[in-house]
Scaffold this active site. Sequence first.
Site, PDB file in Angstrom:
ATOM      1  N   GLU A   1       0.778  -1.230   0.000  1.00 50.82           N
ATOM      2  CA  GLU A   1       0.000   0.000   0.000  1.00 50.82           C
ATOM      3  C   GLU A   1       0.817   1.290   0.000  1.00 50.82           C
ATOM      4  OE1 GLU A   1      -3.492   0.217  -0.128  1.00 50.82           O
ATOM      5  OE2 GLU A   1      -3.173  -1.866  -0.703  1.00 50.82           O
TER       6      GLU A   1
ATOM      7  N   SER B 101     -50.381 -23.217  44.980  1.00 51.58           N
ATOM      8  CA  SER B 101     -49.898 -23.769  46.251  1.00 51.58           C
ATOM      9  C   SER B 101     -48.415 -23.534  46.490  1.00 51.58           C
ATOM     10  CB  SER B 101     -50.191 -25.269  46.309  1.00 51.58           C
ATOM     11  OG  SER B 101     -51.578 -25.494  46.382  1.00 51.58           O
TER      12      SER B 101
END
Length: 600
Positions: free
Chosen positions: A90, A454
């Site tokens: 690059e 319950s």
Amino acid sequence: MNLMLNLLKKFLILGAFLIFICFSMLIYFLWKVSPELPSYNELKSYNPSLTSRVFTSDGLLLDKYFIQERIFVPINRIPKNLIYAFISAEDKKFFEHIGIDPLAIIRAVFTNIVNNFSNKKMIGASTITQQVVKNLLLTNEVSLERKFKEMILAVRIENILNKEQILELYLNDIYLGYGSYGIAAASLNYFNKSINELTLEEVAFLAALPKAPNNYNPITKYSNAIERRNWVLQKMYENGYISAAYLQYKNKPLIVQDRYEEQFKEANYFKEEVRKELYDLFGKQALYEQGLIVKTSINTKLQKIADHVLISGLINQDKKNGWKGVLANIQKLIIEDDLLKNIKNPFPDKWAVYQINKISELILEVINSKGEHNTIDLSSDDNKWLIKEKFNIGDVFFAELIADQLTIRQIPKINGAIVVIDPHTGKVLALSGGFSFELSEFNRATQAKRQPGSAFKPFVYIAAMKEGYTPATLILDAPYVVDQGPGLPKWKPSNYTDKFYGLSPMRTGVEKSRNLMTIRLSDKIGMEKILDTARDFKIGKYMNNNLSMSLGSGLVTLLDLTNAYAMIVNGGKEINPSLITSVYDKTGKQILINEIKKCN
């Protein structure tokens, strides 16, 4: 001679004039665009968008959150050959220029003028610093103005950041295809390796990607990828980063490996609860962009058991209510029909849609959506509940392949949830919020408010013991009638057995779940004291002082009720249910801790 001098004089005057014009235009341009330039100071504290990762208690990846999948790697942990490969590909003068490369720009201008007339490809002259500016501060707009801004900012940035900092930004931010932002994510996505495990030819391939990742896709454009990779290796040699001996790597094949992470792919309801909690604690930006490391309490072994027990339990219960019928009956082959688009599969990895194409007594010959043929034996243990049902050619239904045998499935109408908590720490070890997350994301463990029935009675008896009652205290088990007011019927609760047992020890009321003993005890000690106890156990939020609350007619979530029972096991000591044990930021600093250490 005089003619030559005059021509030279005119040429110098013209040259000076052109230089003056260019300089004036440059000054004007700087004056015009400088106020419009974005601030570059933010690059000093630049925080790239990172992936947050969530782990199970035994270290498996549970989930991850990201906008751009990126794993940040400091420059001092990036291998040198990887840096050299990107510089060679690059910007070979990266360590020498001031942010722009004037010679490269001049060369590109003249080359592109020539290429424009010969219909050849244009070339660029952007440095790595310019790419950082474009990616982080500017847009991808193609214009001279944007290019000039890019060059100005590149020069400025070189004055506030050193070369290593610029490289760190570049290598962690650049897009390299395959959904990969930064070199670490690309290394995993292409080769299933960390950057320190990459070989030279793999390093060169990654460095070949920035210009156009799609043009060098190693699957669809293999020859292009090899050619570009070899070009990078040649450049590394020409720039003195590798010796000639390493050019043999040009002959190596490019082998892409599917990314594999040891991930726990179940527990969707647990994952979503964790995500929502993290979102509430830290916000969207932190969760999806700041690279949090999250450790959860989930026990993968228990979670698998919980999922299996819940799903199989719901399926078996649903079987008792009989066969609800097929999904559809179609004459075309299922692989040719659009029906599948409208069918929601609760378990895409386990169940499949099948169609009957032949019936031979108790054997159904079927085909699935992939065109695969199989048979179903209605006399097998898992299918015999359907032995009296009438099936027709063309019927479509779900089936699951178990031990090489197909079992017909139907989606239960009932649903449920399971929560497993460590009673000494409050850690949620397993959580299943429903039959299928694919069908419904509603979490019945944390969002559904249901009557505990319950299951609430133990808290009534705890409230009584706080008032001095003992397990041996006698409570009358006899008819109990409450006048509800004018025009309303009398309330006459009863035991499950519809029998009465007279005076009984209080412990029997708990053991046998006696409704009448519980009601009479509640009336005697007062509902306010029972509600105080419920609030102590964090289950009193959706209850009032009606006497029926003592029989569990209030509302509570399964998670809260499970946590209340866990506190009983914990000797009455308070705990809080927690799915997240700790959270760390990207630097490893602990920012949340929910750990409660057990005392031996």
